[in-house]
Write a protein that holds these residues in place. Sequence first.
Motif, mmCIF file in Angstrom:
data_model
loop_
_atom_site.group_PDB
_atom_site.id
_atom_site.type_symbol
_atom_site.label_atom_id
_atom_site.label_comp_id
_atom_site.label_asym_id
_atom_site.label_seq_id
_atom_site.Cartn_x
_atom_site.Cartn_y
_atom_site.Cartn_z
ATOM 1 N N PHE A 19 12.301 77.268 42.470
ATOM 2 C CA PHE A 19 12.839 76.274 42.238
ATOM 3 C C PHE A 19 12.387 74.771 42.958
ATOM 4 C CE2 PHE A 19 15.937 73.489 44.990
ATOM 5 C CZ PHE A 19 16.456 72.963 43.892
ATOM 6 N N VAL A 20 11.658 75.231 44.186
ATOM 7 C CA VAL A 20 11.329 74.470 45.141
ATOM 8 C C VAL A 20 10.269 73.512 44.481
ATOM 9 C CG1 VAL A 20 10.134 73.885 47.342
ATOM 10 C CG2 VAL A 20 12.083 75.484 47.105
ATOM 11 N N PRO A 21 9.017 74.211 44.043
ATOM 12 C CA PRO A 21 8.144 73.225 43.463
ATOM 13 C C PRO A 21 8.718 72.500 42.070
ATOM 14 C CG PRO A 21 7.666 75.522 42.885
ATOM 15 C CD PRO A 21 8.662 75.606 43.897
ATOM 16 N N ALA A 22 9.463 73.276 41.342
ATOM 17 C CA ALA A 22 9.877 72.844 40.310
ATOM 18 C C ALA A 22 10.846 71.459 40.382
ATOM 19 C CB ALA A 22 10.855 73.980 39.331
ATOM 20 N N TYR A 23 11.636 71.537 41.375
ATOM 21 C CA TYR A 23 12.505 70.344 41.753
ATOM 22 C C TYR A 23 11.666 69.141 42.301
ATOM 23 C CZ TYR A 23 16.431 68.086 44.058
ATOM 24 O OH TYR A 23 17.521 67.246 44.217
ATOM 25 N N LEU A 24 10.774 69.519 43.088
ATOM 26 C CA LEU A 24 9.943 68.497 43.452
ATOM 27 C C LEU A 24 9.059 67.613 42.365
ATOM 28 C CD1 LEU A 24 8.755 69.906 47.188
ATOM 29 C CD2 LEU A 24 10.709 68.395 46.534
ATOM 30 N N SER A 25 8.735 68.588 41.473
ATOM 31 C CA SER A 25 7.811 67.845 40.369
ATOM 32 C C SER A 25 8.641 67.159 39.236
ATOM 33 C CB SER A 25 6.856 68.975 39.996
ATOM 34 O OG SER A 25 7.592 70.047 39.190
ATOM 35 N N THR A 26 9.931 67.257 39.455
ATOM 36 C CA THR A 26 10.595 66.645 38.289
ATOM 37 C C THR A 26 11.276 65.293 38.837
ATOM 38 O OG1 THR A 26 12.401 68.131 38.502
ATOM 39 C CG2 THR A 26 10.654 68.686 36.811
ATOM 40 N N LYS A 27 11.769 64.555 37.833
ATOM 41 C CA LYS A 27 12.573 63.453 38.128
ATOM 42 C C LYS A 27 13.677 63.100 37.382
ATOM 43 C CE LYS A 27 9.363 62.082 41.204
ATOM 44 N NZ LYS A 27 9.413 62.100 42.515
ATOM 45 N N GLY A 28 14.583 62.385 37.860
ATOM 46 C CA GLY A 28 16.052 62.108 37.094
ATOM 47 C C GLY A 28 16.716 63.220 36.778
ATOM 48 N N LYS A 29 17.196 63.171 35.567
ATOM 49 C CA LYS A 29 18.356 64.204 35.003
ATOM 50 C C LYS A 29 17.399 65.926 34.961
ATOM 51 C CE LYS A 29 17.349 62.763 30.125
ATOM 52 N NZ LYS A 29 18.086 62.344 28.842
ATOM 53 N N TYR A 30 16.278 65.559 34.955
ATOM 54 C CA TYR A 30 15.529 67.002 34.672
ATOM 55 C C TYR A 30 15.678 67.695 36.074
ATOM 56 C CZ TYR A 30 14.199 65.165 30.119
ATOM 57 O OH TYR A 30 14.141 64.533 28.937
ATOM 58 N N MET A 31 15.495 66.961 37.184
ATOM 59 C CA MET A 31 15.520 67.641 38.554
ATOM 60 C C MET A 31 16.929 68.127 38.556
ATOM 61 S SD MET A 31 15.407 65.524 42.064
ATOM 62 C CE MET A 31 13.501 65.038 42.210
ATOM 63 N N VAL A 32 18.037 67.465 38.061
ATOM 64 C CA VAL A 32 19.281 68.072 38.187
ATOM 65 C C VAL A 32 19.375 69.381 37.147
ATOM 66 C CG1 VAL A 32 21.968 67.439 37.783
ATOM 67 C CG2 VAL A 32 20.310 65.619 38.501
ATOM 68 N N ALA A 33 18.783 69.139 36.165
ATOM 69 C CA ALA A 33 18.822 70.223 35.406
ATOM 70 C C ALA A 33 18.069 71.514 35.777
ATOM 71 C CB ALA A 33 18.136 70.008 33.820
ATOM 72 N N VAL A 34 17.070 71.222 36.440
ATOM 73 C CA VAL A 34 16.173 72.400 37.127
ATOM 74 C C VAL A 34 17.196 73.116 38.383
ATOM 75 C CG1 VAL A 34 14.393 72.873 38.909
ATOM 76 C CG2 VAL A 34 13.993 71.504 36.862
ATOM 77 N N GLU A 35 18.203 72.364 38.937
ATOM 78 C CA GLU A 35 18.824 72.886 39.896
ATOM 79 C C GLU A 35 20.131 73.567 39.398
ATOM 80 O OE1 GLU A 35 21.103 71.943 44.123
ATOM 81 O OE2 GLU A 35 20.242 70.158 42.916
#
Length: 847
Positions: A791-807
């Motif tokens: 989650f940590v690298p995926a969360y930091l590498s995405t922006k906007g709504k996709y960051m929320v979707a990752v979480e």
Amino acid sequence: MNDPLRMQIQYYQPGYFIIGGITSQIISLSDSVSFQEHPNRNLDLDSFIILKNYQHVLSFAFAVKEINENPKILPNFTLGLHIYDSHFDAKIIYEHTLNLLFSQNRTVLNYICNFWNNPVAIIGGLDSEVSFHVASILGVYKIPQVTCCVYAPVVNDRIQRSTLYCMVPDEEHQYTGIVKLLLHFQWKWVGIIVKGDDKGETFVQTLELMFSQNGICTAFIKRMPMQSDMHNMLILFDTFLTVASFLANASVNVCVINAETHMMLSFQTLLNVAESNGAMPINMVWVMTVHWDFSLEPYFTAMNIQTFHGALSFAIHSSDVQGFTNFLQILNPYSDGDGFIRVFWEQAFKCVFPDANMSKETKEICTGKEKLESLPAPFFEMSMISQSYSIYSAVYAVAYALHAMYLLKSKHGAMIRGNRLKPFKPQNFQLHPFLKSISFNQSAGNKLLNEKGQLITAFDIINWVTFPNKSFLRVKVGEMDAQVPPGQQFSINETIITWPRKFNQVVPLALCNDHCYPGYSKRKKEGQPFCCFDCVPCPEGKISSQHGMDDCFKCPDDQYPNKERNQCLPKHITFLSYDESLGISLALLALAPSATTALVLGIFIKHRNTPIVKANNRNLTYTLLISLLLCFLCSLLFIGHPQLLTCHLRQTAFGVIFSVVVSSVLAKTFTVVLAFMATKPGSKMRKWVGKTFSTSVILSCSSIQAGICLVWLCTDPPFPDLDMHSLAEEIIVECNEGSSNMFCYLLGYMGFLAFICFIVAFFARKLPDTFNEAKFITFSMLVFCSVWLSFVPAYLSTKGKYMVAVEIFSILASSAGILGFIFCPKCYIIILRPELNSKKHLKLKTN
């Protein structure tokens, strides 16, 4: 100075007050002095007249005539005039200036034969060089000199400066006007043509300095030959051909020309040479300085003036002079006083007078009835031109100064011999105070000299429209007036300007290279003037919305550049919404395991008395299932428009609920270990096995996470925010975490619990357990840790709504991992293999 010059053409008209004049219309080509032999006394080897300049003499005479007929100026006194020509030669200028002062045909210094013929002031010359030579003599005798040249003569002596008055505006205003004209049309790449002497160099240096201060570059500087160069005609002809060829091929559309008399003569010679030799046409917009005028001479009768079509020039602001045309129409070439008229008449009409010492075989006889209005305008004009108007105004300035002095002397006049007044005949130096403060209103308008002795008036901007029959029009298109406020000094009406035909009535471009289009910016070319540049695309995130921009700029925060990078577009507001497919998918993905968890909980409640449910603390199992259900449901808080309440609950609810989940799993793990240790004989661990221990583990571990969340909410809580910078084309509506450190503490603590749980379960995986729950916990914690580490690298590498979707995905995946690995085997036994869910089987496994 024992021998007078051969050609002493003069105009003399007697009067009580004599005003002297030095005009410039006869060009004499004389031998240069080598200092190896006695100089030739016959200095005028060859001469010709600049026909149009004869009007300067006539405007002088017309002003004197008007003043003598005006009873309001110098009543009972008459003005006379005495004019010599400069011949554009310093030796002749000095000779004629001395003749004016001492009224002798044979110059005798400081000897005045007739006091009454001594001039009260002298008007001249028409260029700075002539004015300088005249001033060097007049300054010694403190005689006022009124000059009509725009470029003031360089006089360093205080006496010379104090006797010099200019009937033209300050030359600085003309330089400013040229720069403002070029800037108005965005002409940044221009040529300069000047005379190759000190005046030309001064013009170039002054203009180039102002050009550099205003972002204008000089494409070339061409210097026309001086008068002394005209003796070697072969070299002169080659020079003109070279310059003409250069101008015809130059990639420059605008050229500034210093319209000094010799300069314009040389320039028109150049054009005549170019045309006669079939050179390419020279098509430019000529920007001429003050006093530019067509002055074609007999040598240039065939020259095509279309080259000057569309030219722009500056002119001293003037008005129409009533009666001047009639004055010209009644001129008598047989006048005794005017020594210039016969020379002019013969050259203008190509005839000779019967008494002239010239061959009459090839020329017609002058009748005196020839009409000046029949001459083409480039040779002679019937209306008063700009420089003639300056001379006309200069005569009025002297007359009004004399009139002011007369009024003062009359008021305080001295009586001698009874009732007889002393004659009014002032000394020359007595006129200076009156000239310095004079303001007057002659027939054409108001005039005023400033404290520097310069005329206070404006410059007109003239557009020249020429026609094939050698006629032309002067069209006033603008004005440069230094007396008005700074923002209003320059004005021009470009809609009435006629441009050279080459440009098809479109404003010409004068740039080193074309404007950079929107989406591009300038980059300087190495080794080239600053006006020359390359056009480079704007970098990512910047635009240029206009032509020729020096640099690109960023859009406002709520806008982004289009693909062409020439316009800013409004950003779209975005967030993870229930109205889009991603939001709907994640919501369904959260509801499905929520329903599954509720189903599992129902199964366990229904079979609560079975051995498999009782085996590992039934209440602990219920707590874990309820917290997992809440975990799946809390992911719905991340979908939808962020609000203050949802921002506060998102991470804190997720953190606390997940801590309960992991704490419950940890409690289950400890329960397995303690249950094994309690079965040993004499073990003291029996007292730890029970509901109290499990409840304590869950409460203590969850309380720490709740404390972290409480501190977070009290110090720097999450809040709704707009992120305008993370994505180029979108404004992200998000929950700003407030303190990012507290979010890290929340995840870190949860990871710490999961790691402890994984370690304990890993070592307890092979303990004899009825349903081998420790092994399943190990797998569930392995999935849990893998998900959140990813989650940590995926969360930091995405922006906007996709960051929320990752979480959201991480929450669902880790929760589903725990639900699947821990409860799927038990549900399998409860539903599909109920025979295994019995005490008999439990004892069998234990044994």
